[in-house]
Design a protein around this motif. Sequence first.
Motif, PDB file in Angstrom:
ATOM      1  N   ALA A  60      -7.522  -0.828  -0.725  1.00 26.29           N
ATOM      2  CA  ALA A  60      -7.607   0.574  -0.311  1.00 26.29           C
ATOM      3  C   ALA A  60      -8.531   1.353  -1.238  1.00 26.29           C
ATOM      4  CB  ALA A  60      -6.220   1.204  -0.291  1.00 26.29           C
ATOM      5  N   GLN A  76      -2.319   6.038   0.342  1.00 23.32           N
ATOM      6  CA  GLN A  76      -3.371   5.114   0.771  1.00 23.32           C
ATOM      7  C   GLN A  76      -3.312   4.874   2.277  1.00 23.32           C
ATOM      8  OE1 GLN A  76      -2.067   2.219  -1.984  1.00 23.32           O
ATOM      9  NE2 GLN A  76      -3.736   2.599  -3.411  1.00 23.32           N
ATOM     10  N   ARG A  77      -2.112   4.749   2.819  1.00 19.44           N
ATOM     11  CA  ARG A  77      -1.976   4.569   4.268  1.00 19.44           C
ATOM     12  C   ARG A  77      -2.484   5.800   5.018  1.00 19.44           C
ATOM     13  NH1 ARG A  77       2.812   2.056   2.735  1.00 19.44           N
ATOM     14  NH2 ARG A  77       4.015   3.931   3.132  1.00 19.44           N
ATOM     15  N   THR A  78      -2.144   6.983   4.500  1.00 17.67           N
ATOM     16  CA  THR A  78      -2.612   8.226   5.124  1.00 17.67           C
ATOM     17  C   THR A  78      -4.126   8.290   5.088  1.00 17.67           C
ATOM     18  OG1 THR A  78      -0.584   9.364   4.509  1.00 17.67           O
ATOM     19  CG2 THR A  78      -2.490  10.742   5.006  1.00 17.67           C
ATOM     20  N   MET A 118       0.856  -1.164   0.000  1.00 18.42           N
ATOM     21  CA  MET A 118       0.000   0.000   0.000  1.00 18.42           C
ATOM     22  C   MET A 118       0.903   1.228   0.000  1.00 18.42           C
ATOM     23  SD  MET A 118      -3.234   1.037   2.520  1.00 18.42           S
ATOM     24  CE  MET A 118      -3.236  -0.523   3.302  1.00 18.42           C
ATOM     25  N   GLN A 149      -3.392  -5.250  -1.526  1.00 11.33           N
ATOM     26  CA  GLN A 149      -3.614  -4.161  -0.571  1.00 11.33           C
ATOM     27  C   GLN A 149      -4.019  -2.870  -1.275  1.00 11.33           C
ATOM     28  OE1 GLN A 149      -4.295  -4.954   2.243  1.00 11.33           O
ATOM     29  NE2 GLN A 149      -2.579  -4.953   3.623  1.00 11.33           N
ATOM     30  N   ARG A 167      -5.665   5.813   7.608  1.00 10.82           N
ATOM     31  CA  ARG A 167      -5.571   6.303   8.989  1.00 10.82           C
ATOM     32  C   ARG A 167      -6.639   7.355   9.274  1.00 10.82           C
ATOM     33  NH1 ARG A 167       0.062   5.539   8.305  1.00 10.82           N
ATOM     34  NH2 ARG A 167       0.313   7.618   7.456  1.00 10.82           N
TER      35      ARG A 167
END
Length: 84
Positions: free
Chosen positions: A55, A5-7, A1, A51, A10
């Motif tokens: 997302a 996408q991680r931001t 990811m 992943q 979260r």
Amino acid sequence: MGARQRTWARKVRQKLLLKYGNKCAIDGCKRKDLEFDTIIPTGHTQTQREQSQLAVHYRQQDRLNNLQILCSLHNREKSNKIPF
């Protein structure tokens, strides 16, 4: 990811945790293993997607207000059932 996408994940997780008061949407339990869940199932399974695709899927579901937070126990019990 990717980092974007991680931001995003979260931010959405925090928004949903705030919405549900850091509790499972089904019974309000405060377990530590809270997960994203699509309220109305969309026919995907996490094992079928990478992943990055997952997302993108959750981002679309967030736009449709089709996400909730469930503990892993209730998420597995609910599976692909429609909650009505």
